[in-house]
Design an enzyme around this catalytic site. Structure first.
Site, short mmCIF file in Angstrom:
data_model
loop_
_atom_site.label_atom_id
_atom_site.label_comp_id
_atom_site.label_asym_id
_atom_site.label_seq_id
_atom_site.Cartn_x
_atom_site.Cartn_y
_atom_site.Cartn_z
N LYS A 73 0.80 -1.23 0.00
CA LYS A 73 0.00 0.00 0.00
C LYS A 73 0.84 1.28 0.00
CE LYS A 73 -4.04 -2.06 2.11
NZ LYS A 73 -5.09 -2.02 3.11
N ASP A 109 -9.88 2.55 1.92
CA ASP A 109 -9.90 1.87 3.23
C ASP A 109 -10.51 2.76 4.32
OD1 ASP A 109 -8.82 -0.60 2.64
OD2 ASP A 109 -6.75 0.04 2.99
P1 NDP Z 1 0.95 -3.00 10.45
O1 NDP Z 1 1.90 -4.14 10.30
O2 NDP Z 1 1.23 -1.73 9.73
O3 NDP Z 1 0.79 -2.63 12.03
C1 NDP Z 1 0.74 -3.63 12.98
C2 NDP Z 1 0.29 -3.06 14.34
O4 NDP Z 1 -0.09 -4.16 15.16
C3 NDP Z 1 1.36 -2.29 15.11
O5 NDP Z 1 0.76 -1.24 15.82
C4 NDP Z 1 1.92 -3.37 16.06
O6 NDP Z 1 2.46 -2.86 17.26
C5 NDP Z 1 0.64 -4.11 16.40
N1 NDP Z 1 0.84 -5.49 16.84
C6 NDP Z 1 1.30 -6.54 16.12
N2 NDP Z 1 1.29 -7.66 16.86
C7 NDP Z 1 0.81 -7.31 18.10
C8 NDP Z 1 0.55 -8.02 19.29
N3 NDP Z 1 0.79 -9.34 19.39
N4 NDP Z 1 0.05 -7.34 20.34
C9 NDP Z 1 -0.20 -6.03 20.27
N5 NDP Z 1 0.03 -5.27 19.17
C10 NDP Z 1 0.52 -5.91 18.08
O7 NDP Z 1 -0.47 -3.59 10.06
P2 NDP Z 1 -1.68 -2.90 9.26
O8 NDP Z 1 -2.04 -1.62 9.92
O9 NDP Z 1 -1.40 -2.88 7.82
O10 NDP Z 1 -2.86 -3.99 9.47
C11 NDP Z 1 -3.43 -4.21 10.75
C12 NDP Z 1 -4.56 -5.23 10.64
O11 NDP Z 1 -5.62 -4.71 9.85
C13 NDP Z 1 -4.16 -6.55 9.98
O12 NDP Z 1 -4.74 -7.60 10.72
C14 NDP Z 1 -4.77 -6.48 8.59
O13 NDP Z 1 -5.09 -7.77 8.10
C15 NDP Z 1 -6.03 -5.67 8.87
N6 NDP Z 1 -6.58 -4.93 7.71
C16 NDP Z 1 -7.87 -5.16 7.31
C17 NDP Z 1 -8.46 -4.47 6.24
C18 NDP Z 1 -9.87 -4.74 5.83
O14 NDP Z 1 -10.30 -4.33 4.74
N7 NDP Z 1 -10.65 -5.40 6.65
C19 NDP Z 1 -7.69 -3.46 5.48
C20 NDP Z 1 -6.34 -3.27 6.00
C21 NDP Z 1 -5.82 -3.99 7.06
P3 NDP Z 1 4.03 -2.49 17.41
O15 NDP Z 1 4.17 -1.11 16.82
O16 NDP Z 1 4.27 -2.53 18.87
O17 NDP Z 1 4.79 -3.54 16.63
#
Ligand code: NDP
Length: 277
Positions: A73, A109
């Site tokens: 993206k 989105d």
């Molecule tokens: P990113 O990889 O950019 O961000 C991940 C985030 O999750 C960070 O804030 C990270 O924290 C946190 N994180 C990861 N693992 C854990 C954990 N075990 N406990 C707590 N926090 C955690 O992801 P995206 O923003 O791109 O996507 C996020 C979610 O949204 C995904 O599941 C994706 O599939 C979903 N999504 C759904 C869409 C839809 O149309 N329904 C569209 C886009 C995304 P830290 O900074 O501490 O690592």
């Protein structure tokens, strides 16, 4: 609504991994019901593809438009000739429309998420996560003047979110007794089948909210939704997927936005998954 489609067109979602994507299902069902002679497929591109190669891939293909999903993206933002609307502020796009030999990028989105939750009429939302999706959600919610609290596991990326509301790490959140209308899980914790924060801290928050929303979707309930359903209403990311898809379909076919048609397309897409919005 003006439909300028003359001949059959090809669309696709680009990502890696992409096998799990429901986009081909929702788009093809709606395209058929709307009698639009288009077809929607999927392509898995190399994880490390450059913005230039992504651009060449689209321009050298027969694709009239694409949706972009993880992990492309942000890269796609660099691959297009022009970016329109809220995508300029988000810095990431999920929809590209090919106009002659030019690529125009949009972000559907953010609007898709807003449509998924707006009927709950939220005043204050707790947003968990600071990734790419959290950025677009924070932006659209602030545009609708919704009060925001943003919490994340690590504090590094929280500073960007200060412009949208209160920020804190998850440990600090556990000490607060604040009530939120909606809790949004925009972390990727559900991908690993874990909760985004300690269960004993999450339960009191769930007990007091109107809706728990997990951005992730899968066939069964996510870990977050399974817990949330014991205490409140819970939705997964399918509604967001559908609304962002409906908006993308309008852009793909250069149809003017119209609330009634938008909702009609969204309902068709929901029907394809056997759910109601
Ligand atoms: P990113 O990889 O950019 O961000 C991940 C985030 O999750 C960070 O804030 C990270 O924290 C946190 N994180 C990861 N693992 C854990 C954990 N075990 N406990 C707590 N926090 C955690 O992801 P995206 O923003 O791109 O996507 C996020 C979610 O949204 C995904 O599941 C994706 O599939 C979903 N999504 C759904 C869409 C839809 O149309 N329904 C569209 C886009 C995304 P830290 O900074 O501490 O690592």
């Amino acid at each position: 609504m003006k439909n300028t489609l003359k001949t059959s067109k090809l669309f696709a979602v680009l990502g890696n991994p992409i096998k799990h994507s429901l986009s081909p299902t929702i788009h093809n069902y709606a395209l058929k019901k709307l009698r639009l002679e288009s077809f929607y497929t999927r392509f898995c591109l190399p994880q490390d593809i450059s913005a230039d190669d992504l651009r060449s891939f689209i321009l050298s293909s027969d694709l009239s438009g694409v949706n972009i999903t993880l992990p492309f993206k942000e890269r796609s933002y660099q691959a297009v000739d022009r970016v329109e609307g809220i995508a300029n502020q988000i810095g990431a796009i999920n929809t590209i429309v090919r106009k002659e030999q030019k690529l125009v990028g949009y972000n559907t989105d953010a609007e898709g998420f807003y449509h998924a939750i707006k009927n709950y009429n939220p005043k204050h939302i707790l947003l968990l996560g600071t990734g790419g999706s959290a950025r677009s959600i924070a932006l659209i919610l602030s545009k609708h003047n919704i009060e925001l609290t943003i919490a994340n596991r690590s504090i590094e990326k929280l500073s960007y979110f200060k412009q949208f509301g209160n920020t804190m790490d998850l440990n600090e959140l556990c000490k607060h007794t604040q009530k939120y209308d909606i809790i949004v899980n925009a972390t990727s914790a559900s991908i690993n089948g874990v909760l985004p924060m300690a269960k004993e801290c999450l339960i009191p928050l769930l007990q007091q909210c109107k809706l728990a929303y997990d951005l992730m979707y899968q066939h069964n309930d996510t870990t977050f939704c399974t817990l949330a359903k014991k205490y409140t209403n819970a939705l997964d990311g399918k509604a967001m997927l559908i609304y962002q898809g409906a908006l993308a379909l309008l852009y793909f076919h250069e149809m003017e936005f119209n609330d009634i048609e938008f909702i009609k397309i969204a309902n068709l897409m929901a029907e394809s998954l056997g759910i109601t919005l």
